[in-house]
Design a protein around this motif. Structure first.
Motif, PDB file in Angstrom:
ATOM      1  N   THR A 271      -5.358  -7.886   7.391  1.00  0.00           N
ATOM      2  CA  THR A 271      -4.112  -8.059   6.640  1.00  0.00           C
ATOM      3  C   THR A 271      -3.174  -6.887   6.880  1.00  0.00           C
ATOM      4  OG1 THR A 271      -5.290  -9.288   4.922  1.00  0.00           O
ATOM      5  CG2 THR A 271      -3.118  -8.444   4.354  1.00  0.00           C
ATOM      6  N   SER A 272      -1.931  -7.201   7.194  1.00  0.00           N
ATOM      7  CA  SER A 272      -0.905  -6.171   7.347  1.00  0.00           C
ATOM      8  C   SER A 272      -0.034  -6.136   6.093  1.00  0.00           C
ATOM      9  CB  SER A 272      -0.036  -6.455   8.577  1.00  0.00           C
ATOM     10  OG  SER A 272       0.567  -7.740   8.497  1.00  0.00           O
ATOM     11  N   PHE A 273       0.542  -4.971   5.815  1.00  0.00           N
ATOM     12  CA  PHE A 273       1.280  -4.759   4.574  1.00  0.00           C
ATOM     13  C   PHE A 273       2.679  -4.233   4.864  1.00  0.00           C
ATOM     14  CE2 PHE A 273      -3.231  -4.272   3.758  1.00  0.00           C
ATOM     15  CZ  PHE A 273      -3.428  -5.082   2.655  1.00  0.00           C
ATOM     16  N   PRO A 274       3.636  -4.513   3.972  1.00  0.00           N
ATOM     17  CA  PRO A 274       3.527  -5.369   2.779  1.00  0.00           C
ATOM     18  C   PRO A 274       3.370  -6.828   3.172  1.00  0.00           C
ATOM     19  CG  PRO A 274       5.806  -4.762   3.147  1.00  0.00           C
ATOM     20  CD  PRO A 274       5.007  -3.982   4.144  1.00  0.00           C
ATOM     21  N   ARG A 275       2.734  -7.610   2.290  1.00  0.00           N
ATOM     22  CA  ARG A 275       2.416  -9.000   2.618  1.00  0.00           C
ATOM     23  C   ARG A 275       2.444  -9.878   1.382  1.00  0.00           C
ATOM     24  NH1 ARG A 275       3.716 -10.412   6.243  1.00  0.00           N
ATOM     25  NH2 ARG A 275       2.523  -9.071   7.653  1.00  0.00           N
ATOM     26  N   ILE A 276       3.079 -11.036   1.494  1.00  0.00           N
ATOM     27  CA  ILE A 276       2.996 -12.067   0.463  1.00  0.00           C
ATOM     28  C   ILE A 276       1.691 -12.820   0.699  1.00  0.00           C
ATOM     29  CG2 ILE A 276       4.015 -14.170  -0.491  1.00  0.00           C
ATOM     30  CD1 ILE A 276       6.741 -13.143   0.466  1.00  0.00           C
ATOM     31  N   PRO A 277       0.802 -12.897  -0.297  1.00  0.00           N
ATOM     32  CA  PRO A 277      -0.484 -13.562  -0.095  1.00  0.00           C
ATOM     33  C   PRO A 277      -0.379 -15.082  -0.217  1.00  0.00           C
ATOM     34  CG  PRO A 277      -0.366 -12.703  -2.315  1.00  0.00           C
ATOM     35  CD  PRO A 277       0.913 -12.289  -1.631  1.00  0.00           C
ATOM     36  N   GLY A 278      -1.528 -15.731  -0.108  1.00  0.00           N
ATOM     37  CA  GLY A 278      -1.602 -17.188  -0.274  1.00  0.00           C
ATOM     38  C   GLY A 278      -1.890 -17.905   1.022  1.00  0.00           C
ATOM     39  N   ARG A 279      -2.574 -19.051   0.916  1.00  0.00           N
ATOM     40  CA  ARG A 279      -2.961 -19.820   2.093  1.00  0.00           C
ATOM     41  C   ARG A 279      -2.573 -21.294   1.980  1.00  0.00           C
ATOM     42  NH1 ARG A 279      -9.115 -18.301   3.454  1.00  0.00           N
ATOM     43  NH2 ARG A 279      -8.467 -19.020   5.516  1.00  0.00           N
ATOM     44  N   ASP A 280      -2.841 -21.912   0.832  1.00  0.00           N
ATOM     45  CA  ASP A 280      -2.586 -23.351   0.671  1.00  0.00           C
ATOM     46  C   ASP A 280      -1.319 -23.603  -0.143  1.00  0.00           C
ATOM     47  OD1 ASP A 280      -4.977 -23.583   1.943  1.00  0.00           O
ATOM     48  OD2 ASP A 280      -6.016 -24.641   0.339  1.00  0.00           O
ATOM     49  N   TYR A 281      -0.649 -24.722   0.146  1.00  0.00           N
ATOM     50  CA  TYR A 281       0.627 -24.987  -0.518  1.00  0.00           C
ATOM     51  C   TYR A 281       0.983 -26.466  -0.489  1.00  0.00           C
ATOM     52  CZ  TYR A 281       2.088 -25.326   4.329  1.00  0.00           C
ATOM     53  OH  TYR A 281       2.170 -25.707   5.649  1.00  0.00           O
ATOM     54  N   SER A 282       1.930 -26.832  -1.339  1.00  0.00           N
ATOM     55  CA  SER A 282       2.652 -28.101  -1.246  1.00  0.00           C
ATOM     56  C   SER A 282       4.107 -27.798  -1.545  1.00  0.00           C
ATOM     57  CB  SER A 282       2.101 -29.135  -2.245  1.00  0.00           C
ATOM     58  OG  SER A 282       2.305 -28.708  -3.577  1.00  0.00           O
ATOM     59  N   GLY A 283       5.015 -28.535  -0.916  1.00  0.00           N
ATOM     60  CA  GLY A 283       6.427 -28.256  -1.116  1.00  0.00           C
ATOM     61  C   GLY A 283       7.306 -29.181  -0.292  1.00  0.00           C
ATOM     62  N   THR A 284       8.547 -28.777  -0.114  1.00  0.00           N
ATOM     63  CA  THR A 284       9.550 -29.600   0.568  1.00  0.00           C
ATOM     64  C   THR A 284      10.217 -28.798   1.680  1.00  0.00           C
ATOM     65  OG1 THR A 284      10.001 -30.733  -1.526  1.00  0.00           O
ATOM     66  CG2 THR A 284      11.609 -31.012   0.247  1.00  0.00           C
ATOM     67  N   VAL A 285      10.347 -29.407   2.848  1.00  0.00           N
ATOM     68  CA  VAL A 285      11.022 -28.754   3.970  1.00  0.00           C
ATOM     69  C   VAL A 285      12.528 -28.759   3.702  1.00  0.00           C
ATOM     70  CG1 VAL A 285      11.472 -28.796   6.450  1.00  0.00           C
ATOM     71  CG2 VAL A 285       9.233 -29.524   5.580  1.00  0.00           C
ATOM     72  N   ILE A 286      13.150 -27.569   3.729  1.00  0.00           N
ATOM     73  CA  ILE A 286      14.590 -27.489   3.435  1.00  0.00           C
ATOM     74  C   ILE A 286      15.402 -26.939   4.606  1.00  0.00           C
ATOM     75  CG2 ILE A 286      14.214 -27.281   0.961  1.00  0.00           C
ATOM     76  CD1 ILE A 286      14.855 -24.304   1.217  1.00  0.00           C
TER      77      ILE A 286
ATOM     78  N   LYS B 222       0.840  -1.191   0.000  1.00  0.00           N
ATOM     79  CA  LYS B 222       0.000   0.000   0.000  1.00  0.00           C
ATOM     80  C   LYS B 222       0.877   1.243   0.000  1.00  0.00           C
ATOM     81  CE  LYS B 222      -4.327  -1.321   2.296  1.00  0.00           C
ATOM     82  NZ  LYS B 222      -5.231  -0.981   3.428  1.00  0.00           N
ATOM     83  N   GLU B 223       0.498   2.222  -0.835  1.00  0.00           N
ATOM     84  CA  GLU B 223       1.221   3.489  -0.827  1.00  0.00           C
ATOM     85  C   GLU B 223       0.766   4.361   0.339  1.00  0.00           C
ATOM     86  OE1 GLU B 223       1.014   5.524  -4.508  1.00  0.00           O
ATOM     87  OE2 GLU B 223       1.927   3.901  -5.682  1.00  0.00           O
ATOM     88  N   LEU B 224      -0.539   4.367   0.598  1.00  0.00           N
ATOM     89  CA  LEU B 224      -1.109   5.146   1.687  1.00  0.00           C
ATOM     90  C   LEU B 224      -1.965   4.242   2.564  1.00  0.00           C
ATOM     91  CD1 LEU B 224      -2.230   8.298  -0.350  1.00  0.00           C
ATOM     92  CD2 LEU B 224      -0.168   8.071   1.060  1.00  0.00           C
ATOM     93  N   GLU B 225      -2.140   4.620   3.811  1.00  0.00           N
ATOM     94  CA  GLU B 225      -2.869   3.795   4.764  1.00  0.00           C
ATOM     95  C   GLU B 225      -4.292   3.481   4.296  1.00  0.00           C
ATOM     96  OE1 GLU B 225      -3.688   1.409   7.854  1.00  0.00           O
ATOM     97  OE2 GLU B 225      -1.744   2.261   7.325  1.00  0.00           O
ATOM     98  N   GLY B 226      -4.987   4.456   3.752  1.00  0.00           N
ATOM     99  CA  GLY B 226      -6.372   4.246   3.358  1.00  0.00           C
ATOM    100  C   GLY B 226      -6.570   3.774   1.936  1.00  0.00           C
ATOM    101  N   SER B 227      -5.502   3.546   1.205  1.00  0.00           N
ATOM    102  CA  SER B 227      -5.609   3.143  -0.194  1.00  0.00           C
ATOM    103  C   SER B 227      -5.788   1.638  -0.340  1.00  0.00           C
ATOM    104  CB  SER B 227      -4.360   3.581  -0.962  1.00  0.00           C
ATOM    105  OG  SER B 227      -3.206   2.914  -0.459  1.00  0.00           O
ATOM    106  N   LEU B 228      -6.199   1.223  -1.538  1.00  0.00           N
ATOM    107  CA  LEU B 228      -6.312  -0.200  -1.824  1.00  0.00           C
ATOM    108  C   LEU B 228      -4.926  -0.779  -2.094  1.00  0.00           C
ATOM    109  CD1 LEU B 228      -9.444  -0.268  -4.178  1.00  0.00           C
ATOM    110  CD2 LEU B 228      -9.335  -0.873  -1.745  1.00  0.00           C
ATOM    111  N   PRO B 229      -4.718  -2.052  -1.768  1.00  0.00           N
ATOM    112  CA  PRO B 229      -3.405  -2.654  -2.013  1.00  0.00           C
ATOM    113  C   PRO B 229      -3.172  -2.896  -3.502  1.00  0.00           C
ATOM    114  CG  PRO B 229      -4.933  -4.309  -1.203  1.00  0.00           C
ATOM    115  CD  PRO B 229      -5.636  -2.998  -1.109  1.00  0.00           C
TER     116      PRO B 229
END
Length: 332
Positions: free
Chosen positions: A57-72, A9-16
């Motif tokens: 939601t706090s910003f900046p933020r990487i979105p997403g909820r579900d995943y599959s992957g490998t523990v490294i 977000k550029e400003l507090e009240g703006s859309l992301p």
């Protein structure tokens, strides 16, 4: 460095705004693990989050909820934990945290709490595993809060949607006596058709399907007031009504409830919000669902029903459109 989607977000009240960027690969802190993400689903809630739909939601933020992957990597130097998890293929979801207050998995790497680590069942492909967290945990949450029992007849409103179809499977896996379906499409061959006079349809179908007693539990994934009123009336004595959706776009949201009927039948209304699920809630739900997947009592949707998009194209081909097929991001 890693590629990642980022909401800012550029400003507090703006859309992301959402953009693809390069960020430092995160380092797991104590009690956390670093996962190399292979696939991650874009759910409707992710798209809603990208336009500022969730005040938490706090910003900046990487979105997403579900995943599959490998523990490294792990945040603590434990020989036992390293031998248990490093190199293991995992899957999961983040409840009220990932994508909202913690960076989510719409990136090549993601840090998650150790207690959320769940090994992927062999019955799921990597793509499938990245899609099941939100819909199946929401389904289990609704059924659990509605206290379903083996002798219950359950009616699922919106039974062909992502959550609704998950509810049908989980209710069957939990041993419910009978699971009835309700959809708008006649081709689905539902027990209750929702595309015409709702009151007449419920009045004509439910008594014959329940020996005149009504349904014990309704799980509502649609959230339309006319359907809700008819379905509440179709509840049996001590029936429970759980819902996860409500009208949007300025439509009326106030329910007209027959108080006399409600207390005479001792019905219960149960709101269900997956956004309130704690880390402990999600960890318990994913363990339970994993057992169901391993026993093939529930199944993910076939890969042919999914739209796989490369991370580089995620903004234009993933977030800015809502295709009929479920969209899954490929990270590498």
């Amino acid at each position: 460095m890693m590629k990642a989607l980022q909401l800012s977000k550029e400003l507090e009240g703006s859309l992301p705004s959402l953009s693809l960027t390069n960020l430092p690969t995160p380092t797991p802190t104590l009690d956390c693990a670093l996962i190399k993400i292979q696939y991650s689903c874009i759910h409707p809630s992710d798209r809603y989050n990208s336009i500022g739909g969730f005040p938490k939601t706090s910003f900046p933020r990487i979105p997403g909820r579900d995943y599959s992957g490998t523990v490294i990597a792990l945040g603590r130097d434990s020989v036992d934990m390293r031998s248990q998890w490093i190199g293991k293929t995992v899957y999961g979801t983040g409840g009220a945290e990932l994508g909202f207050r913690m960076d989510g998995p719409h990136a090549q790497y993601c840090v998650v709490l150790e207690k959320l680590l769940v090994e992927k069942p062999t019955s799921l492909s990597m793509i499938q595993a990245a899609t099941v967290g939100v819909p199946f945990t929401t389904a289990l949450r609704c059924l659990t809060r509605a206290r379903v029992q083996a002798d219950d007849i359950v009616l699922v409103l919106g039974a062909k949607g992502a959550v609704g179809s998950s509810v049908v499977q989980v209710a069957q896996a939990m041993g419910c006596k009978r699971v009835l379906t309700a959809t708008r499409n006649k081709l689905d061959n539902p027990d209750v058709l929702l595309d015409w006079d709702i009151d007449v349809e419920f009045l004509g179908k439910i008594p014959s399907l329940t020996d005149g007693k009504g349904v014990n539990v309704v799980i509502d994934t649609i959230g339309k007031l006319d359907i809700m009123n008819a379905a509440i009336h179709a509840l049996a004595v001590k029936g429970r009504y759980a819902w996860i959706a409500a009208p949007r776009g300025g439509a009326p949201t106030k329910l007209s409830l027959n108080i006399f009927e409600a207390y005479r039948k001792e019905i219960e209304l149960i709101g269900c919000n997956s956004g309130l699920a704690t880390i402990d809630d999600v960890a318990e739900e994913m363990q339970k669902l994993t057992q169901f997947f391993e026993r093939t009592l529930i199944q993910a949707r076939d890969e042919s029903s999914m739209n796989v998009v490369n991370l580089d194209d995620a903004v234009e081909k993933g977030y800015k459109i809502s295709p009929e097929k479920q969209t899954v991001l490929k990270m590498f």
